[in-house]
Design an enzyme around this catalytic site. Sequence first.
Site, PDB file in Angstrom:
ATOM      1  N   ASP A 104     -44.753  -9.211  18.858  1.00  0.00           N
ATOM      2  CA  ASP A 104     -45.121  -8.031  18.079  1.00  0.00           C
ATOM      3  C   ASP A 104     -46.621  -8.176  17.790  1.00  0.00           C
ATOM      4  OD1 ASP A 104     -45.274  -5.721  16.582  1.00  0.00           O
ATOM      5  OD2 ASP A 104     -43.508  -6.160  15.361  1.00  0.00           O
TER       6      ASP A 104
HETATM    7  C1  BGC Z   1     -44.724  -2.893  15.017  1.00  0.00           C
HETATM    8  C2  BGC Z   1     -44.178  -2.685  16.409  1.00  0.00           C
HETATM    9  C3  BGC Z   1     -45.136  -1.853  17.217  1.00  0.00           C
HETATM   10  C4  BGC Z   1     -46.494  -2.523  17.214  1.00  0.00           C
HETATM   11  C5  BGC Z   1     -47.534  -1.792  18.017  1.00  0.00           C
HETATM   12  C6  BGC Z   1     -46.135  -3.403  15.050  1.00  0.00           C
HETATM   13  O1  BGC Z   1     -46.661  -3.449  13.774  1.00  0.00           O
HETATM   14  O2  BGC Z   1     -43.893  -3.781  14.315  1.00  0.00           O
HETATM   15  O3  BGC Z   1     -42.930  -2.057  16.356  1.00  0.00           O
HETATM   16  O4  BGC Z   1     -44.649  -1.674  18.509  1.00  0.00           O
HETATM   17  O5  BGC Z   1     -46.943  -2.635  15.874  1.00  0.00           O
HETATM   18  O6  BGC Z   1     -47.879  -0.608  17.427  1.00  0.00           O
END
Ligand code: BGC
Length: 808
Positions: free
Chosen positions: A261
């Site tokens: 993530d």
């Molecule tokens: C989120 C993800 C997301 C990523 C990119 C993160 O903060 O938890 O779900 O895909 O950001 O935007």
Amino acid sequence: MPASVPVSRRTALRLLGGAIAVVSATAATASPAGAADARRVNQLLAQLTLDEKLTFLHGATDPAPLGQAGYIPGVPRLGIPPLRLSDGPAGVRVTAHATALPAPALLASAFDPALAREYGRVIGREGRALGQDVLLSPMVNLIRTPYAGRNFETFSEDPLLASDMVAAEVGGIQSEGLIATVKHFAMNNQEYQRQSIDVVVDEQTMHETELRGFEAAIEAGAGAVMGAYNKVNGTFACENPYLLTTVLREQWGFGGWVMTDWFAAHSTAAAIRAGLDMEMPDGAYFGDALKKAVTDGTVPEALVDRSVRRILNVMDRFGLLAPGGIPPRPARDAAAGARTALKVATRGGVLLRNEREALPLTGAAARSVAVIGPTGTVPFVSGGGSAHVVPDAAASPLDAIRVRAGKVTYALGEDIYGRVFFEHTIPAGSPVGYSHDIEVTVPQDDEWTFLVHYTAAHPDRPKVSLDGGAELFPQAAGYGEYFSGGLISATPDGLSVRRKTVALTAGTHKLTVTATAAQTFRLARITSASRAEDVATAVNAARHARAAVVFAYEDATEGLDRTTIGLPGHQDALIAAVAAANPRTVVVLNTSSCSAMPWLAHTAAVLQMYYPGQEGAAATAALLFGEANPGGRLSQTFPVSDDRHPVAGDPHRYPGVDGEERYSEGVDIGYRWYEARKVRPLFPFGHGLSYTRFSYSRLTAEPDGRHGLRVTFTVRNTGRRTGDDVPQIYVGPSPDLALPQPPVALAAYRRLTLAPGQARTVTLRVPARVLSSWDPAAHGWVLGTGRRTVHLGASAGDLRLSRTAEVH
Ligand code: BGC
């Protein structure tokens, strides 16, 4: 002794005590995109320098950004194209407009995997059309706590429903040539301390609840997996060998790649050894640090090759390494996207309550309607955070009701943007350092909500202090403005909004505004007098109409859990006042998850629409006026109150104590817990009404094929309208297993349409997996043999017929 069930080849090997060998990519064979050409991938890998290999293993800055979340540059010298990775679960999140689909929670409420596939196909096509290669979706983490800020972004509390949804959606996305990333692996079931919380969970619970959806995504061929922020049993998910190697590779045979993530990497050598392949969105650990680790021998280059090969394999499966270049990108089909958005919102809407057939609005009731609530005019399209999509367009529910009803009045009822009392624009080029004092007079001791509307982003947005004290709207700790909510974080004219409620004593108070950059800002307030005025106007409108439709909202976002299931602001009081004025009061809920409804008994009807996407207004109106008959069912239990749900009253369970959280409810997630503890929810899992009625009869259950069950029953539409029903099969525990088992578990369901008087005999298969438990001693599934109860119901709380059947 229960028989062991060879559910996957890997598990079978393990149960038989066989040698551990990584099963070659089940994923590749299951994918509509076909298998990778190993020779081509090997040839490319052999030509890559170490520096080039490393560019695959971490994100970089996109020289031509499209507003997406991540970028991998590719290797132009070898014809390897870049990868653009965009969110997200409710549509493609880039700078350009895209179809804002209904929230996945609404999709799951349709109980219709074919619809999930269609939803995936819209995103798949749009993602490719909008220059993307990888989609950071679907999210399949289970709804474990009512407070989790992302409950709207995911599907369900039930592992089977979530698995069906994710498998179908992944299939849809990837059938259009976009690589799907199932996230967040794993146990990312809350936002509170999401970057650090340590989830303590036993192996059986993990496999029987949260992991099942991920496994289904892998079986459906998902190209990528996103590791979660949190820790699992003491180790960060993105460097967790049990999750990334034992489960993902060895048990499930995953052949794709694992990315972090965003900013979820915590180490270099430990992470790559554990099975992490790609750090996002930058290279803090997998850039120079990984290069150094390889050159000084800490990390063998073979591990780098392993990760690059996994990425290239998936790229090749999707045709991205073909000598002739990547497959042509289709044009967007916005009309088709809008059609699917409308269909999902209509089929997902859940009619929770409908007294004396208050809905649909027909006859006199349709000729005179009072629409109340801020989301009656400002359509609540999508939630906040990375799932927020820039919609093509979105009509307001008020307009959609106007075209269907006779006389329509509108009242705000609950002010979410405040009465503006100061406005200022600092023109570009003017001297920096604006400061201004504003006096406000408070007639009596009162609670005021101050709001600031502004254009400049942090850190330049205006700072406001009250009576020389601390800043009223400080940057929230732990998450940025990026993660503010979907509706109330911006005014209809596009200004960002912050709010703060304070107790004020009667007298004069001073607000000091300072600003350092060119921008427009406004100060606004909501006082007890303005609140009373809004409620009185709404009550008056309700009193003079045949029906009142109150649009209530709750604004959620990733990065933040809510602290209560109560509706925000003073909406409970508003609904109670309107319902007291008009017995035909209908509440439409644009909420992220469950909510408490202290006013429920006084209302005529309640329609749960979650965040219904860009076509939400049309779908809501079609359901209210009976052009469509509601057929959605709750994919999560709605508790009565904050103290009567699976994580209530035990801070170790939620939100965690000293950074640690225990999943001590075990396999009894969601409705299973209510059933085990005999706690009555407000609305059970699977609940949903229709404008017609259905009866069930002739239930039979018998052994079927390899360790499963075949269940047959008849459903009849006993009402006067065509409608959709979702009969649900639940199974009870096995007498032969000594393991903890849920008292009931969803085993099968079917959505079907029946004309008035029509009956249909339905046969559903309950596969062995659904009848199995995860045995932590054997590290595998064991069949729950013996006589088991099979229930047929209209919800987990309305089991109407039961039989027993022998599982063997
Ligand atoms: C989120 C993800 C997301 C990523 C990119 C993160 O903060 O938890 O779900 O895909 O950001 O935007």
